[in-house]
Write a protein that holds these residues in place. Structure first.
Motif, PDB file in Angstrom:
ATOM      1  N   ASP A  56      -2.923   5.109  10.279  1.00  0.00           N
ATOM      2  CA  ASP A  56      -4.402   4.482  10.540  1.00  0.00           C
ATOM      3  C   ASP A  56      -4.432   3.500   9.974  1.00  0.00           C
ATOM      4  O   ASP A  56      -4.759   2.125  10.722  1.00  0.00           O
ATOM      5  N   SER A  57      -3.865   3.019   8.762  1.00  0.00           N
ATOM      6  CA  SER A  57      -3.851   1.774   8.134  1.00  0.00           C
ATOM      7  C   SER A  57      -2.827   0.805   9.006  1.00  0.00           C
ATOM      8  O   SER A  57      -3.151  -0.478   9.268  1.00  0.00           O
ATOM      9  N   TRP A  58      -1.726   1.268   9.282  1.00  0.00           N
ATOM     10  CA  TRP A  58      -0.870   0.493  10.209  1.00  0.00           C
ATOM     11  C   TRP A  58      -1.432   0.036  11.461  1.00  0.00           C
ATOM     12  O   TRP A  58      -1.280  -1.230  11.927  1.00  0.00           O
ATOM     13  N   ALA A 115       0.941  -1.210   0.021  1.00  0.00           N
ATOM     14  CA  ALA A 115      -0.281   0.056   0.042  1.00  0.00           C
ATOM     15  C   ALA A 115       0.783   1.312  -0.098  1.00  0.00           C
ATOM     16  O   ALA A 115       1.838   1.223   0.890  1.00  0.00           O
ATOM     17  N   SER A 132      -3.569  -2.807  10.983  1.00  0.00           N
ATOM     18  CA  SER A 132      -2.753  -4.212  10.821  1.00  0.00           C
ATOM     19  C   SER A 132      -2.495  -4.740  12.139  1.00  0.00           C
ATOM     20  O   SER A 132      -1.551  -5.592  12.232  1.00  0.00           O
ATOM     21  N   LEU A 189     -10.057   1.033   6.287  1.00  0.00           N
ATOM     22  CA  LEU A 189      -8.497   0.809   6.318  1.00  0.00           C
ATOM     23  C   LEU A 189      -8.119  -0.499   6.784  1.00  0.00           C
ATOM     24  O   LEU A 189      -6.929  -1.020   6.323  1.00  0.00           O
ATOM     25  N   PHE A 229       3.588  -1.015   4.019  1.00  0.00           N
ATOM     26  CA  PHE A 229       3.027   0.256   3.788  1.00  0.00           C
ATOM     27  C   PHE A 229       4.254   1.184   3.172  1.00  0.00           C
ATOM     28  O   PHE A 229       5.103   1.165   4.089  1.00  0.00           O
ATOM     29  N   LEU A 235      -7.993  -2.566   3.367  1.00  0.00           N
ATOM     30  CA  LEU A 235      -6.784  -2.246   2.667  1.00  0.00           C
ATOM     31  C   LEU A 235      -5.795  -2.931   3.259  1.00  0.00           C
ATOM     32  O   LEU A 235      -4.714  -3.484   2.807  1.00  0.00           O
ATOM     33  N   SER A 236      -5.694  -2.737   4.573  1.00  0.00           N
ATOM     34  CA  SER A 236      -4.512  -3.616   5.398  1.00  0.00           C
ATOM     35  C   SER A 236      -4.363  -4.801   5.141  1.00  0.00           C
ATOM     36  O   SER A 236      -3.269  -5.386   5.153  1.00  0.00           O
ATOM     37  N   TYR A 260      -4.931   4.060  -1.999  1.00  0.00           N
ATOM     38  CA  TYR A 260      -6.124   4.528  -1.065  1.00  0.00           C
ATOM     39  C   TYR A 260      -6.774   5.903  -1.821  1.00  0.00           C
ATOM     40  O   TYR A 260      -6.003   6.734  -1.730  1.00  0.00           O
TER      41      TYR A 260
END
Length: 178
Positions: free
Chosen positions: A119-121, A9, A124, A94, A104, A97-98, A43
């Motif tokens: 936020d995505s991290w 990502a 995860s 998110l 990332f 996506l993760s 994203y």
């Protein structure tokens, strides 16, 4: 036995204040990632799509999927790109996506793109690596935050977040964590 193609990502923005070289950095990064034969997830937030990066990636033969809301309309210049429609709930977006990304990468962009990356991290559960392209000291504030604040709470955070000044070094160090 063949190795699974890595899906990364990438968070970047060509909107708002930022590095005046941002577009050229994104073009270089798109071409470089295409040469690495990885798949890229991007994203789209509020119809903000990083056109220089995605265009460069596609021109160089790269594989990209855009994660966007149902109402998103792809610019005609990018008509042949895969789009994955996200669920309505922002936290679940998110996480979606993760779940489909092995790690990332943050390119110089807006604060919104940095926020979405982290936020995505978090979605995860901080289990996937992050790499930040610190071209022109764009992520210097995060380097300081990691060293002074985050490292106290998150042990071995320096093994999860890589900050590099050029794209080749970034990829070399990041790919070892995948």
């Amino acid at each position: 036995m063949s190795k699974k193609k890595q899906r990364i990502a990438v968070f970047a923005s060509d909107m708002g204040a930022g590095d005046p070289e941002r577009s050229s950095i994104m073009v270089q990064a798109g071409a470089f990632f295409a040469s690495q034969k990885i798949s890229i997830n991007c994203y789209v937030q509020r119809n903000n799509i990083c056109t220089p990066f995605i265009s460069s990636l596609k021109r160089a033969g790269g594989d990209v999927t855009i994660f966007a809301d149902e109402e998103f309309e792809l610019p005609s210049t990018l008509a042949d790109i895969n789009i994955e429609i996200l669920v309505k709930n922002s936290q679940n977006k998110l996480a979606q996506l993760s779940q489909k990304s092995d790690g990332f990468i943050g390119l110089p962009g807006s604060l919104l793109s940095v926020k979405l990356l982290f936020d995505s991290w978090v979605a995860s559960e901080q289990k996937k690596p992050i790499a930040l392209l610190n071209k022109n000291r764009h992520f210097e504030f995060i380097r300081g935050f990691i060293a002074d604040i985050a490292s106290v709470k998150l042990k071995k955070i320096e093994q999860k977040i890589i900050i590099a000044d050029n794209i080749e070094d970034l990829w070399h160090r990041f790919s070892r964590l995948l």
